[in-house]
Design an enzyme around this catalytic site. Structure first.
Site, PDB file in Angstrom:
ATOM      1  N   LEU A  33     -37.970  34.799 -28.030  1.00 60.19           N
ATOM      2  CA  LEU A  33     -36.921  35.126 -28.992  1.00 60.19           C
ATOM      3  C   LEU A  33     -35.824  34.074 -29.034  1.00 60.19           C
ATOM      4  CD1 LEU A  33     -36.531  38.940 -28.208  1.00 60.19           C
ATOM      5  CD2 LEU A  33     -38.029  37.854 -29.900  1.00 60.19           C
ATOM      6  N   GLU A  35     -32.136  32.954 -31.715  1.00 58.63           N
ATOM      7  CA  GLU A  35     -31.056  33.585 -32.470  1.00 58.63           C
ATOM      8  C   GLU A  35     -31.527  34.112 -33.822  1.00 58.63           C
ATOM      9  OE1 GLU A  35     -27.615  35.360 -32.892  1.00 58.63           O
ATOM     10  OE2 GLU A  35     -28.135  34.217 -31.088  1.00 58.63           O
ATOM     11  N   GLY A  36     -32.552  33.484 -34.396  1.00 56.90           N
ATOM     12  CA  GLY A  36     -33.095  33.997 -35.652  1.00 56.90           C
ATOM     13  C   GLY A  36     -33.646  35.403 -35.495  1.00 56.90           C
ATOM     14  N   HIS A  37     -34.473  35.611 -34.458  1.00 51.63           N
ATOM     15  CA  HIS A  37     -35.006  36.950 -34.195  1.00 51.63           C
ATOM     16  C   HIS A  37     -33.881  37.950 -33.917  1.00 51.63           C
ATOM     17  CE1 HIS A  37     -38.455  34.366 -32.607  1.00 51.63           C
ATOM     18  NE2 HIS A  37     -38.994  35.025 -33.606  1.00 51.63           N
ATOM     19  N   GLY A 147     -37.392  36.769 -41.515  1.00 48.28           N
ATOM     20  CA  GLY A 147     -36.529  35.635 -41.799  1.00 48.28           C
ATOM     21  C   GLY A 147     -37.091  34.743 -42.887  1.00 48.28           C
ATOM     22  N   LYS A 184     -33.683  27.428 -36.588  1.00 48.21           N
ATOM     23  CA  LYS A 184     -34.075  27.897 -35.257  1.00 48.21           C
ATOM     24  C   LYS A 184     -35.535  28.330 -35.288  1.00 48.21           C
ATOM     25  CE  LYS A 184     -29.572  28.841 -33.453  1.00 48.21           C
ATOM     26  NZ  LYS A 184     -28.895  29.294 -32.251  1.00 48.21           N
ATOM     27  N   SER A 186     -39.113  29.022 -32.416  1.00 45.75           N
ATOM     28  CA  SER A 186     -39.665  29.014 -31.059  1.00 45.75           C
ATOM     29  C   SER A 186     -40.320  27.680 -30.739  1.00 45.75           C
ATOM     30  CB  SER A 186     -40.690  30.145 -30.909  1.00 45.75           C
ATOM     31  OG  SER A 186     -40.090  31.398 -31.144  1.00 45.75           O
ATOM     32  N   ARG A 187     -40.791  26.977 -31.762  1.00 46.02           N
ATOM     33  CA  ARG A 187     -41.492  25.711 -31.531  1.00 46.02           C
ATOM     34  C   ARG A 187     -40.539  24.531 -31.328  1.00 46.02           C
ATOM     35  NH1 ARG A 187     -45.263  28.469 -34.989  1.00 46.02           N
ATOM     36  NH2 ARG A 187     -47.358  28.472 -34.083  1.00 46.02           N
TER      37      ARG A 187
END
Length: 288
Positions: A33, A35-37, A147, A184, A186-187
């Site tokens: 996770l 900040e987007g999530h 998102g 933002k 995860s990758r």
């Protein structure tokens, strides 16, 4: 926060809240996770009685040469962040729980997938809608949160919800960005220090293209050139730069209406995507 790994546990908890006629906000994720999530979770917290988040790295949406095994995972950290964001139920099934046997029925997406990421990732969105169909049936959300960084995914899910008469509302949330504009993701952890310094060029390039259109530029080849300029100064390799109607994702006869400029750039270990979505007035339409 309840952390559940089994479907029967989730269904029992959901049933308890349905009996109380609680509204349910659902945030499906693949974990790691950021900040987007968490922004999605906080939106759900503000708008619903119950917030459910799922963390499931779905093998059906990864191609044979993609990063399923190496996709970043940190469940302990994710649980802490989800709890801090106000999640009530965290559903963390393993692959055997979601796909007890090799699926005998899967979904096929026929529109909105032959462009952008779908063009290079055959079967990806089939995997997305297959797992979401399962999750929507299990969670029965009032609202589901996604998102707009993954704008093509949002467009496909929007079509799926309408085509299959899911009784839920899709809430699309603007892309959450770092201070320098990088979306933002995860990758982003795959980026080297040098690539991380270069990566904000994606958003700068997109905004340059948007600004040109908003200032009257209608030569599509010129817009592509403007967007491309900033990216060519990085070590990244352009996968695509495209302009379509949104959410239909169809070629534009003229630059008017709801428009998306989307981009994908490959760095050494990370493929980054980004987009801008905006309204272009038709000829004679007054600016608001």
């Amino acid at each position: 926060m309840n952390v559940v790994t089994h479907i029967h546990e989730l269904k029992e908890l959901i049933k308890q809240h349905q009996e109380k006629q609680h509204s349910i906000g659902f945030v499906p994720t693949m974990g790691f996770l950021h900040e987007g999530h968490l922004t999605l979770a906080k939106e759900a917290r503000d708008q619903n009685d119950l917030v459910v988040m799922s963390i499931f790295v779905n093998p059906l949406q990864f191609g044979p040469n993609e990063d399923f095994e190496s996709y970043p995972r940190d469940m302990e950290r994710d649980q802490r962040l989800a709890k801090e964001a106000g999640v009530d139920i965290l559903f963390t099934p393993d692959v055997k729980e979601m796909y007890a046997n090799e699926p005998s029925i899967t979904m096929t997406v026929r529109k909105r997938t032959d462009v952008l990421c779908g063009k290079k990732r055959p079967g990806h969105f089939d995997g997305v809608v297959t797992v979401l169909t399962k999750l929507f049936h299990l969670v029965a959300p009032t609202n589901a949160y996604f998102g707009l960084k993954d704008a093509q995914q949002v467009a496909v899910i929007d079509a799926m919800i309408k085509d299959f008469f899911f009784d839920l509302h899709l809430v699309s949330v603007p892309t959450v960005r770092e201070e320098d504009g990088l979306a933002k993701s995860s990758r982003n952890v795959y980026l080297s220090d040098k690539e991380r310094q270069e990566a904000p060029a994606l958003y700068r390039a997109l905004k340059k293209g948007q600004s040109a259109i908003e200032n009257g530029e209608r030569d599509v080849s010129r817009i592509y050139q403007l967007v491309e300029e900033d990216i060519l100064q990085t070590s990244g390799e352009i996968d695509y730069i495209e302009i379509y109607s949104y959410p239909e994702l169809e070629p534009l006869q003229q630059l008017a209406g709801q428009v998306i400029i989307a981009i994908a750039v490959k760095f050494s270990r990370a493929r980054l995507i980004d987009n801008v979505i905006f309204h272009v007035p038709e000829s004679g339409e007054k600016h608001v």
